[in-house]
Structure formats: C-alpha cells, structure tokens
Design an enzyme around this catalytic site. Structure first.
Site, PDB file in Angstrom:
ATOM      1  N   ASN A 178       0.812  -1.219   0.000  1.00 19.88           N
ATOM      2  CA  ASN A 178       0.000   0.000   0.000  1.00 19.88           C
ATOM      3  C   ASN A 178       0.850   1.276   0.000  1.00 19.88           C
ATOM      4  O   ASN A 178       0.352   2.350   0.315  1.00 19.88           O
ATOM      5  CB  ASN A 178      -1.002  -0.014   1.168  1.00 19.88           C
ATOM      6  CG  ASN A 178      -0.335  -0.250   2.517  1.00 19.88           C
ATOM      7  OD1 ASN A 178       0.888  -0.171   2.620  1.00 19.88           O
ATOM      8  ND2 ASN A 178      -1.118  -0.526   3.537  1.00 19.88           N
ATOM      9  N   HIS A 236      -7.318   6.240  10.040  1.00 18.25           N
ATOM     10  CA  HIS A 236      -6.219   5.567   9.322  1.00 18.25           C
ATOM     11  C   HIS A 236      -6.760   4.779   8.120  1.00 18.25           C
ATOM     12  O   HIS A 236      -7.115   3.605   8.236  1.00 18.25           O
ATOM     13  CB  HIS A 236      -5.498   4.633  10.298  1.00 18.25           C
ATOM     14  CG  HIS A 236      -4.180   4.149   9.805  1.00 18.25           C
ATOM     15  ND1 HIS A 236      -3.250   3.580  10.628  1.00 18.25           N
ATOM     16  CD2 HIS A 236      -3.612   4.143   8.570  1.00 18.25           C
ATOM     17  CE1 HIS A 236      -2.179   3.239   9.929  1.00 18.25           C
ATOM     18  NE2 HIS A 236      -2.391   3.568   8.671  1.00 18.25           N
ATOM     19  N   ARG A 257       3.348   7.403  11.145  1.00 16.73           N
ATOM     20  CA  ARG A 257       2.812   6.907  12.408  1.00 16.73           C
ATOM     21  C   ARG A 257       2.592   8.089  13.350  1.00 16.73           C
ATOM     22  O   ARG A 257       3.439   8.980  13.455  1.00 16.73           O
ATOM     23  CB  ARG A 257       3.758   5.899  13.081  1.00 16.73           C
ATOM     24  CG  ARG A 257       3.751   4.512  12.457  1.00 16.73           C
ATOM     25  CD  ARG A 257       2.388   3.806  12.568  1.00 16.73           C
ATOM     26  NE  ARG A 257       2.371   2.504  11.929  1.00 16.73           N
ATOM     27  CZ  ARG A 257       1.882   2.257  10.701  1.00 16.73           C
ATOM     28  NH1 ARG A 257       1.386   3.218   9.958  1.00 16.73           N
ATOM     29  NH2 ARG A 257       1.890   1.020  10.224  1.00 16.73           N
ATOM     30  N   GLN A 311      -4.492   3.903  18.390  1.00 13.14           N
ATOM     31  CA  GLN A 311      -5.603   3.728  17.459  1.00 13.14           C
ATOM     32  C   GLN A 311      -6.526   2.631  17.956  1.00 13.14           C
ATOM     33  O   GLN A 311      -6.043   1.538  18.198  1.00 13.14           O
ATOM     34  CB  GLN A 311      -5.075   3.409  16.058  1.00 13.14           C
ATOM     35  CG  GLN A 311      -4.413   4.612  15.419  1.00 13.14           C
ATOM     36  CD  GLN A 311      -3.989   4.433  13.973  1.00 13.14           C
ATOM     37  OE1 GLN A 311      -3.363   5.312  13.415  1.00 13.14           O
ATOM     38  NE2 GLN A 311      -4.294   3.316  13.360  1.00 13.14           N
TER      39      GLN A 311
HETATM   40  P1  NDP Z   1      10.205   1.809   3.308  1.00  9.83           P
HETATM   41  O1  NDP Z   1      10.854   0.784   4.172  1.00  9.83           O
HETATM   42  O2  NDP Z   1      10.286   1.679   1.839  1.00  9.83           O
HETATM   43  O3  NDP Z   1      10.753   3.238   3.662  1.00  9.83           O
HETATM   44  C1  NDP Z   1      11.084   3.653   4.933  1.00  9.83           C
HETATM   45  C2  NDP Z   1      12.202   4.651   4.807  1.00  9.83           C
HETATM   46  O4  NDP Z   1      12.389   5.263   6.083  1.00  9.83           O
HETATM   47  C3  NDP Z   1      13.508   4.008   4.395  1.00  9.83           C
HETATM   48  O5  NDP Z   1      14.058   4.743   3.320  1.00  9.83           O
HETATM   49  C4  NDP Z   1      14.367   4.154   5.650  1.00  9.83           C
HETATM   50  O6  NDP Z   1      15.683   4.425   5.393  1.00  9.83           O
HETATM   51  C5  NDP Z   1      13.778   5.416   6.242  1.00  9.83           C
HETATM   52  N1  NDP Z   1      14.124   5.591   7.659  1.00  9.83           N
HETATM   53  C6  NDP Z   1      14.170   4.682   8.645  1.00  9.83           C
HETATM   54  N2  NDP Z   1      14.525   5.267   9.793  1.00  9.83           N
HETATM   55  C7  NDP Z   1      14.722   6.560   9.514  1.00  9.83           C
HETATM   56  C8  NDP Z   1      15.121   7.666  10.292  1.00  9.83           C
HETATM   57  N3  NDP Z   1      15.429   7.523  11.580  1.00  9.83           N
HETATM   58  N4  NDP Z   1      15.205   8.867   9.692  1.00  9.83           N
HETATM   59  C9  NDP Z   1      14.920   9.000   8.373  1.00  9.83           C
HETATM   60  N5  NDP Z   1      14.547   7.983   7.582  1.00  9.83           N
HETATM   61  C10 NDP Z   1      14.446   6.782   8.153  1.00  9.83           C
HETATM   62  O7  NDP Z   1       8.696   1.849   3.777  1.00  9.83           O
HETATM   63  P2  NDP Z   1       7.442   2.595   3.118  1.00  9.83           P
HETATM   64  O8  NDP Z   1       7.893   3.843   2.478  1.00  9.83           O
HETATM   65  O9  NDP Z   1       6.638   1.640   2.324  1.00  9.83           O
HETATM   66  O10 NDP Z   1       6.607   2.928   4.444  1.00  9.83           O
HETATM   67  C11 NDP Z   1       7.138   3.820   5.416  1.00  9.83           C
HETATM   68  C12 NDP Z   1       6.251   3.833   6.634  1.00  9.83           C
HETATM   69  O11 NDP Z   1       4.995   4.401   6.294  1.00  9.83           O
HETATM   70  C13 NDP Z   1       5.909   2.451   7.194  1.00  9.83           C
HETATM   71  O12 NDP Z   1       6.900   1.965   8.043  1.00  9.83           O
HETATM   72  C14 NDP Z   1       4.638   2.734   7.947  1.00  9.83           C
HETATM   73  O13 NDP Z   1       4.920   3.183   9.262  1.00  9.83           O
HETATM   74  C15 NDP Z   1       4.010   3.882   7.164  1.00  9.83           C
HETATM   75  N6  NDP Z   1       2.866   3.412   6.374  1.00  9.83           N
HETATM   76  C16 NDP Z   1       1.652   3.966   6.609  1.00  9.83           C
HETATM   77  C17 NDP Z   1       0.540   3.495   5.957  1.00  9.83           C
HETATM   78  C18 NDP Z   1      -0.810   4.115   6.154  1.00  9.83           C
HETATM   79  O14 NDP Z   1      -1.816   3.467   5.843  1.00  9.83           O
HETATM   80  N7  NDP Z   1      -0.903   5.338   6.622  1.00  9.83           N
HETATM   81  C19 NDP Z   1       0.620   2.363   5.027  1.00  9.83           C
HETATM   82  C20 NDP Z   1       1.977   1.959   4.748  1.00  9.83           C
HETATM   83  C21 NDP Z   1       3.031   2.427   5.439  1.00  9.83           C
HETATM   84  P3  NDP Z   1      16.731   3.364   4.913  1.00  9.83           P
HETATM   85  O15 NDP Z   1      15.986   2.184   4.375  1.00  9.83           O
HETATM   86  O16 NDP Z   1      17.476   4.141   3.899  1.00  9.83           O
HETATM   87  O17 NDP Z   1      17.487   3.011   6.128  1.00  9.83           O
END
Ligand code: NDP
Length: 404
Positions: free
Chosen positions: A151, A337, A289, A318
C-alpha cells in the site's frame, strides 16, 4: 505441507455500520502486477476473493477462511482488541499465528506475547509492524512479516491529496458549501498555490520517493532526508536537495511530509523543539505513524500559527480517545487511518498475507522483502529500515475509545 493444526487469530476493523457487503461504487480495480523498481505484487498460489472486495473488516476476513479451514486450521476473527477482557486477549493464549492491521492495530506488547507461549508468527496485513513489541519478538524468536509495498503507492496518493488539501484550504471551503455559504474571502484568506514551494520528505523509501515523484509536476523544489542517500541519478532526475539532518530539512521547507517507520529513532521526532525549527506557517503531513509527532506540540503549534496546517491519517493510539486533541485542533485535515486500506490496497495486502501463510504452512521461505524479524534478530527489510526496541508503550490508552 505441515500436518500440524494451528490456530490463527486475526484482528480486523469493524464492518461498515450500513451493513456488509457494501454496495460497491465500481465494478473492478486495475490489476497491478509489479511495483516501481520491479518488485512483484503478491504471488499467492490462489485467492478466494474477487479483487476490489472489502476484505479488511471482520466479515471480509481477508478472504482467508476457506483456505485455512480446508487445511484443518482454526481461524478466529475479531475486532475486539483492546483491554484485558477483549476477545483478542482471551484468544491469544493458544494462538500460533496472529494477523493484525496497522489501521486497527492489535498491540502485541511484551505482556501479551508472554501470555502466548505458542505464538511463532505475527503478520502485519499492510506495512508497519510498530504495533508489535519488536524487542520482545526478537527475544522470543517470533517471526514478524509484513506485506512490503502493498500500500505504499496508496499512501503516497493520500499524501499528495493532503498537501493540496491543506495548502489550498480545501476542507474549510467545502464546508462553506455544505453550510449553504458562498464565502469566497473566508475560503481564500488561507489558500495558496503549492507551485514554487519547498516540499520535503523525512525518509525517501517506497512512500517518500513516490511522493517526491508525484509532487515533481507541481513545479515545487523537492528536498529529502534519509539515513541512506538515494542514487545520484534519482537525485538528478527529480532535482532533489539532500539534507544531512531533519533539522536542516525543516528549516527550509514550506511543506514537510513524514514517511519513516516508527521505531526508537523516530518516536517523538517532531516534538515542540523540532516543530519550533520549522518555518512559521509550514504545513506538516504525517501518514507514517502518529507517535512520530508529539500530539500536544502539534495542537499547540496550530493554535499559535507556527504550523499553518497539519494532516495525516495516523494517530496514537488507534483508535484515539474521543478527547484526543487532533480531533478538535484548528486547521487540521485528519482522516482515520485509511490511506493504506483502499479497496485497491486491500486486494494486494490480503493476497500478500495469503502468500506469507502459504509459505509458512508449507515450510517454504517467506520473501526477504517481507521479513521484519526472524530467528531472534531484525531481518530482511526490517534490518534495513528499523532499529531494535519497542514503540508500543502507552498503547493501552486505546481501550479509552470504548469508554468515552
Ligand atoms: P520503506 O521501508 O520503503 O521506507 C522507509 C524509509 O524510512 C527508508 O528509506 C528508511 O531508510 C527510512 N528511515 C528509517 N529510519 C529513519 C530515520 N530515523 N530517519 C529517516 N529515515 C528513516 O517503507 P514505506 O515507504 O513503504 O513505508 C514507510 C512507513 O509508512 C511504514 O513503516 C509505515 O509506518 C508507514 N505506512 C503507513 C501506511 C498508512 O496506511 N498510513 C501504510 C503503509 C506504510 P533506509 O531504508 O534508507 O534506512
């Protein structure tokens, strides 16, 4: 195929108040077989639902009942997840597998894990496994898996909608129509164009990068911060400015969108101090989140005008209690959400849960890209994007939703 008969406990959100199934608005959804970058959408051997059906609520059962019962497993589905007398807390004691969704999270705290000696697998039907005490899962060698990418694009569309909604003052203007008004000056006195603004994302993973790509045609200046830098070609293609810290990014941005997972490094990242470093009148959009932002600091910043608007669809806990300040703070554009559980997204994450279950039950490896914890350590995608620790603290406040 394993002969062991398992109990699978699945927590889903309530059915629509108008009855299930709903009268669907459309007859079909587009078929998405690959995500940007090439990862394939879920590839279960079979599904027992029609794409586009409402699967994420209790009666939808993620389309899993036939599959699990035909194999002789016990499948329990409930929405009653909060408090010591909940169905979830009673059923967990002899469950082997737990399935939960971030939209209506069954918080899997260390206390609950301690009550579930048979628990071996926790599946997130969606993305983001912060509702699981990952430290406890590591310590107890419970496998945690989620349906990576299922998603991400859905959420990126929601982010773009919310940025435009806030900057252009959409919701208050819509409300003037509903109130039989034609109050143009009231509507436009907070309405701007995004063109030319500085728009930045905290994290440029699947969602963050998709947001950047979608915002590019609006002729904005794009910025990002991430722990790992994007390839040079991507930076050049989108004209991205990389910042080496969140502080540096927020200082220059008119719009900030948060797209990082919740883990100990990001919990409370946007507190009063960080919001104080943003430009006066900036917009903050958080679909990642709720706990990444300090709820009281956000409400206060909207009241003082430090933030011109806040939107998102993630809260903590939530469901949030009825007196959660984000329900009533000024200039917000919150939704419950929902961004990652459109009917389109449900088809993908229900298929992904089915794929993970097929692998688990047939002793086949789960895709690395779905793994968060395995064998007592962060694994797969989890090892890249998460840090060890627990972010479920305070989640028991969710039981106040029922009381109020
Ligand atoms: P990804 O794993 O593709 O992306 C997460 C990114 O966050 C990665 O690039 C990672 O960096 C980066 N990251 C981790 N820790 C840090 C930090 N401390 N500072 C800056 N960047 C950081 O996941 P998605 O993009 O698919 O999803 C991200 C988040 O969105 C999910 O974990 C979830 O919490 C939320 N989400 C919400 C949804 C909703 O319905 N509202 C649905 C889906 C997701 P790197 O990998 O480079 O270390």
């Amino acid at each position: 195929m394993s002969k062991e008969k398992l109990k699978i406990l699945c927590v889903l959100y309530d059915d629509p108040v108008d009855g299930f199934p709903p009268n669907y608005a459309r007859n079909d959804i587009p078929n998405i077989s690959n995500y940007p970058g090439g990862q394939s959408a879920p590839t279960p051997e079979k599904i027992d639902f029609s794409p586009g059906e409402l699967l994420g609520c209790v009666s939808g059962e993620l389309g899993l009942r036939k599959f699990l019962e035909e194999r002789g497993h016990t499948f329990v589905v409930t929405s009653d997840k909060d408090g010591p007398n909940s169905v979830f807390e009673k059923e967990i004691v002899d469950s082997d597998i737990i399935i939960s969704q971030p939209f209506w999270p069954a918080y899997l705290t260390a206390e609950r894990i301690a009550k579930a000696p048979k628990l071996k697998l926790a599946i997130t039907a969606g993305i983001g496994s912060d509702h699981v005490d990952l430290q406890a899962a590591i310590d107890k060698e419970i496998t945690v898996a989620e349906v990576t990418y299922s998603n991400s694009i859905s959420v990126s569309e929601h982010v773009v909608m919310m940025i435009l909604g806030l900057v252009r003052n959409y919701i208050p203007s819509y409300n003037w129509v509903i109130k039989n008004g034609w109050n143009i000056a009231d509507c436009v006195s907070r309405s701007y164009d995004v063109e030319g603004m500085n728009v930045g994302t905290v994290a440029a993973g699947r969602i963050g990068l998709a947001v950047l790509r979608r915002m590019k045609p609006f002729d904005v200046n794009l910025h990002y911060y991430d722990k790992h830098r994007l390839p040079k070609e991507t930076e050049e293609e989108l004209g991205l400015t990389f910042h080496s810290s969140v502080e540096e990014l927020v200082k220059v941005c008119d719009v900030v969108t948060i797209n990082a997972p919740l883990h100990p490094e990001t919990e409370n990242l946007f507190d009063g101090e960080m919001i104080g470093k943003m430009k006066r009148g900036a917009y903050l959009v958080n679909t990642a989140r709720g706990k990444i932002c300090d709820r009281n600091a956000v409400a206060k910043a909207l009241e003082t005008g430090q933030l011109a608007g806040y939107a998102g669809d993630v809260w903590f806990p939530q469901p949030p209690p009825k007196d959660h300040p984000w329900r009533t703070m000024p200039n917000h554009g919150m939704t419950p959400h929902i961004s990652g559980t459109s009917l389109s997204a449900q088809t993908r994450y229900a298929s992904g849960v089915r794929e993970i279950l097929e692998c688990w039950l047939d002793n086949k490896p789960i895709r690395d890209e779905y793994l968060i914890v395995k064998g007592g350590r962060l694994a797969g995608v989890g090892a890249h994007s998460y840090s060890e620790g627990n972010t479920t603290g305070g989640s028991d406040e969710s039981s106040r939703f029922k009381e109020s």
